[in-house]
Design a protein around this motif. Structure first.
Motif, PDB file in Angstrom:
ATOM      1  N   ILE A 180     -44.262 -58.666  -4.724  1.00  0.00           N
ATOM      2  CA  ILE A 180     -45.206 -59.704  -5.110  1.00  0.00           C
ATOM      3  C   ILE A 180     -44.780 -61.044  -4.516  1.00  0.00           C
ATOM      4  CG2 ILE A 180     -45.795 -58.513  -7.243  1.00  0.00           C
ATOM      5  CD1 ILE A 180     -44.106 -60.588  -8.731  1.00  0.00           C
ATOM      6  N   ILE A 181     -45.730 -61.961  -4.437  1.00  0.00           N
ATOM      7  CA  ILE A 181     -45.436 -63.322  -3.995  1.00  0.00           C
ATOM      8  C   ILE A 181     -45.047 -64.132  -5.229  1.00  0.00           C
ATOM      9  CG2 ILE A 181     -46.422 -65.427  -3.026  1.00  0.00           C
ATOM     10  CD1 ILE A 181     -48.258 -63.679  -1.327  1.00  0.00           C
ATOM     11  N   ARG A 182     -43.860 -64.712  -5.211  1.00  0.00           N
ATOM     12  CA  ARG A 182     -43.399 -65.527  -6.335  1.00  0.00           C
ATOM     13  C   ARG A 182     -43.613 -67.018  -6.071  1.00  0.00           C
ATOM     14  NH1 ARG A 182     -41.086 -62.216  -9.870  1.00  0.00           N
ATOM     15  NH2 ARG A 182     -40.257 -60.231  -9.106  1.00  0.00           N
ATOM     16  N   LYS A 183     -43.476 -67.386  -4.812  1.00  0.00           N
ATOM     17  CA  LYS A 183     -43.713 -68.785  -4.432  1.00  0.00           C
ATOM     18  C   LYS A 183     -44.374 -68.780  -3.058  1.00  0.00           C
ATOM     19  CE  LYS A 183     -41.487 -73.280  -3.719  1.00  0.00           C
ATOM     20  NZ  LYS A 183     -42.500 -73.982  -4.542  1.00  0.00           N
ATOM     21  N   PRO A 184     -45.601 -69.255  -2.939  1.00  0.00           N
ATOM     22  CA  PRO A 184     -46.300 -69.243  -1.645  1.00  0.00           C
ATOM     23  C   PRO A 184     -45.640 -70.168  -0.632  1.00  0.00           C
ATOM     24  CG  PRO A 184     -47.564 -70.474  -3.275  1.00  0.00           C
ATOM     25  CD  PRO A 184     -46.423 -69.840  -4.012  1.00  0.00           C
ATOM     26  N   CYS A 185     -45.721 -69.767   0.622  1.00  0.00           N
ATOM     27  CA  CYS A 185     -45.210 -70.592   1.721  1.00  0.00           C
ATOM     28  C   CYS A 185     -46.287 -70.702   2.793  1.00  0.00           C
ATOM     29  CB  CYS A 185     -43.934 -69.983   2.314  1.00  0.00           C
ATOM     30  SG  CYS A 185     -44.167 -68.315   2.986  1.00  0.00           S
ATOM     31  N   LEU A 186     -46.128 -71.648   3.696  1.00  0.00           N
ATOM     32  CA  LEU A 186     -47.146 -71.902   4.723  1.00  0.00           C
ATOM     33  C   LEU A 186     -46.886 -71.037   5.956  1.00  0.00           C
ATOM     34  CD1 LEU A 186     -47.477 -75.781   4.377  1.00  0.00           C
ATOM     35  CD2 LEU A 186     -48.980 -74.000   3.432  1.00  0.00           C
ATOM     36  N   GLU A 187     -46.790 -69.727   5.724  1.00  0.00           N
ATOM     37  CA  GLU A 187     -46.587 -68.741   6.785  1.00  0.00           C
ATOM     38  C   GLU A 187     -47.837 -67.864   6.861  1.00  0.00           C
ATOM     39  OE1 GLU A 187     -43.772 -68.447   8.664  1.00  0.00           O
ATOM     40  OE2 GLU A 187     -42.541 -69.947   7.617  1.00  0.00           O
ATOM     41  N   PHE A 188     -48.422 -67.745   8.068  1.00  0.00           N
ATOM     42  CA  PHE A 188     -49.697 -67.067   8.265  1.00  0.00           C
ATOM     43  C   PHE A 188     -49.536 -65.957   9.298  1.00  0.00           C
ATOM     44  CE2 PHE A 188     -50.347 -71.315   6.815  1.00  0.00           C
ATOM     45  CZ  PHE A 188     -51.503 -71.333   6.055  1.00  0.00           C
ATOM     46  N   LEU A 189     -50.300 -64.869   9.129  1.00  0.00           N
ATOM     47  CA  LEU A 189     -50.211 -63.735  10.036  1.00  0.00           C
ATOM     48  C   LEU A 189     -51.581 -63.405  10.609  1.00  0.00           C
ATOM     49  CD1 LEU A 189     -48.722 -61.336  11.347  1.00  0.00           C
ATOM     50  CD2 LEU A 189     -49.096 -60.056   9.224  1.00  0.00           C
ATOM     51  N   LEU A 190     -51.644 -63.290  11.941  1.00  0.00           N
ATOM     52  CA  LEU A 190     -52.831 -62.809  12.643  1.00  0.00           C
ATOM     53  C   LEU A 190     -52.407 -61.552  13.382  1.00  0.00           C
ATOM     54  CD1 LEU A 190     -55.809 -63.434  13.455  1.00  0.00           C
ATOM     55  CD2 LEU A 190     -54.893 -64.584  15.475  1.00  0.00           C
ATOM     56  N   SER A 191     -53.010 -60.422  13.057  1.00  0.00           N
ATOM     57  CA  SER A 191     -52.537 -59.157  13.624  1.00  0.00           C
ATOM     58  C   SER A 191     -53.695 -58.248  13.975  1.00  0.00           C
ATOM     59  CB  SER A 191     -51.620 -58.447  12.608  1.00  0.00           C
ATOM     60  OG  SER A 191     -52.317 -58.201  11.400  1.00  0.00           O
ATOM     61  N   ARG A 215     -47.135 -72.307   9.935  1.00  0.00           N
ATOM     62  CA  ARG A 215     -46.572 -71.454  10.980  1.00  0.00           C
ATOM     63  C   ARG A 215     -47.433 -70.200  11.155  1.00  0.00           C
ATOM     64  NH1 ARG A 215     -40.393 -70.051  10.443  1.00  0.00           N
ATOM     65  NH2 ARG A 215     -40.329 -72.296  10.838  1.00  0.00           N
ATOM     66  N   LEU A 216     -47.819 -69.915  12.390  1.00  0.00           N
ATOM     67  CA  LEU A 216     -48.656 -68.769  12.722  1.00  0.00           C
ATOM     68  C   LEU A 216     -47.818 -67.682  13.386  1.00  0.00           C
ATOM     69  CD1 LEU A 216     -51.394 -67.328  13.094  1.00  0.00           C
ATOM     70  CD2 LEU A 216     -51.663 -68.593  15.246  1.00  0.00           C
ATOM     71  N   HIS A 217     -47.834 -66.491  12.811  1.00  0.00           N
ATOM     72  CA  HIS A 217     -47.212 -65.305  13.402  1.00  0.00           C
ATOM     73  C   HIS A 217     -48.331 -64.424  13.954  1.00  0.00           C
ATOM     74  CE1 HIS A 217     -43.236 -66.058  11.526  1.00  0.00           C
ATOM     75  NE2 HIS A 217     -43.965 -66.594  10.565  1.00  0.00           N
ATOM     76  N   ILE A 218     -48.139 -63.917  15.164  1.00  0.00           N
ATOM     77  CA  ILE A 218     -49.159 -63.092  15.821  1.00  0.00           C
ATOM     78  C   ILE A 218     -48.529 -61.775  16.246  1.00  0.00           C
ATOM     79  CG2 ILE A 218     -50.797 -62.952  17.737  1.00  0.00           C
ATOM     80  CD1 ILE A 218     -50.681 -66.052  17.846  1.00  0.00           C
TER      81      ILE A 218
END
Length: 358
Positions: A180-191, A215-218
């Motif tokens: 589960i997510i306990r604390k959200p962060c500004l990490e994003f995923l495009l896949s 931050r964008l992860h691809i």
């Protein structure tokens, strides 16, 4: 007997033969509920040569030796394979097909003509709308709308079979609990597929270039020069290439947001539902989507415009939201399991089968 005709291989062979991980995962998830008495697999047209042998009690591969020769002969093998499956089907069986396509079109015709008491049903995951009246896709659409029943992942007006239901996807019946997510962060995923109409990659790159603290992860296969330029220029844009299943899951669990930035005006996107959305929801991630989906109306997700300006605005709004607000969109795996588990699918398959026999 309920039969499933799909195209699936054991997990260790999926990458070797370039099958779709999403397609195989869908079939495997659906099969995990035990709703089928028999599963037959027919491989896509692009697979030829000798197939590596494997043992799988849940899946019988139908693979003609014609595929060994390659070229046109190998492509014609798919019709021989459908005839082999046809011979295994008894007149009171029910048959569920993974999409209506060249991999089963002859099977449908043979069953309707020669074994009319067999119930023929389809699970239509994705469909490419025909561009002209006389083409293969027009034939597939006609058959889809005239078989005994359909479970569709999108409620496109092209799909007119009355004995149908719309379900967004299927979750595995494996008892595995996602973190589960306990604390959200500004990490994003495009896949996934990084084509512009599917991923809106150019829009995403420009938006994250303007919002540097997101931050964008691809991940996925891409030879985009624009992608390489942005990765080199902006440290908050990271391209991971094609990842193994385990590496992808590790990355998914490290981010908070899964992006689904499809072009809502592209007809192809109106005939399917992104498997990445169900997967990410199952793993408790927060969804950001450019399309409003009635299939998941009971689930919370963030909608955004499909433009650089609109998406930048959404990112800025997310950045300004407190953790409590963001958590309203996270950790929805139990709700997703409740709505889309294999038992729900088995119940709907039974209802559709019974309705077609009245």
């Amino acid at each position: 007997m309920r039969i499933f005709v799909t195209h699936i291989l054991p997990e260790h062979l999926v990458a070797k033969y370039r099958l779709s991980f999403a397609a195989c995962n869908f079939s495997r998830n659906l099969m995990s509920g035990g709703g089928f008495d028999k599963v037959y697999s027919i491989m896509p047209l692009f697979i030829s040569g000798r197939m590596e042998e494997f043992e799988d009690s849940n899946n019988e591969l139908i693979y003609s030796s014609m595929r060994h020769y390659g070229g046109l002969v190998a492509k014609l093998a798919v019709f021989i394979e459908q005839i082999k499956v046809f011979r295994h089907i008894n007149r009171h069986d029910t048959v569920w097909l993974y999409n209506v396509s060249v991999l089963n079109v002859l099977l449908i015709l043979l069953l309707k003509l020669c074994k009319p008491k067999v119930g023929v049903y389809a699970i239509e995951l994705d469909f490419t709308p025909p561009t002209r009246k006389l083409c293969a896709m027009s034939l597939y659409l006609y058959l889809l709308n005239h078989i005994d029943g359909v479970i569709k992942l999108a409620d496109s007006p092209l799909f007119t079979c009355e004995n149908s239901v719309c379900l967004a996807g299927v979750t595995p019946d494996n008892g595995v609990e996602a973190p589960i997510i306990r604390k959200p962060c500004l990490e994003f995923l495009l896949s996934g597929v990084l084509q512009p109409d599917i991923s809106s990659l150019p829009m995403a790159l420009e938006a994250f270039a303007q919002v540097s603290d997101c931050r964008l992860h691809i991940t996925g296969n891409s030879d985009s020069k624009q992608l390489q330029e942005y990765v080199q220029k902006y440290p908050n844009i990271i391209y991971h290439g094609v990842l193994s299943s385990d590496a992808y899951m590790d990355l998914l669990h490290s981010v908070t947001f899964q992006l689904s930035l499809r072009n809502p005006d592209w007809k192809d996107n109106q005939c399917n539902f992104p498997s990445k959305i169900i997967e990410a929801l199952l793993h408790n991630r927060i969804i950001i989507s450019t399309i409003h989906y009635l299939q998941i109306e009971r689930i919370e997700y963030i909608e955004t415009e499909r433009s650089v300006e609109g998406f930048v605005k959404t990112l800025q709004q997310i950045r300004s939201m407190c953790d409590e607000e963001l958590m309203d969109y996270a950790n929805q795996s139990e709700l997703v399991k409740k709505n889309f588990n294999p038992d729900v699918w088995n119940e709907w398959m039974t209802k559709i089968e019974h309705k077609s026999k009245k």
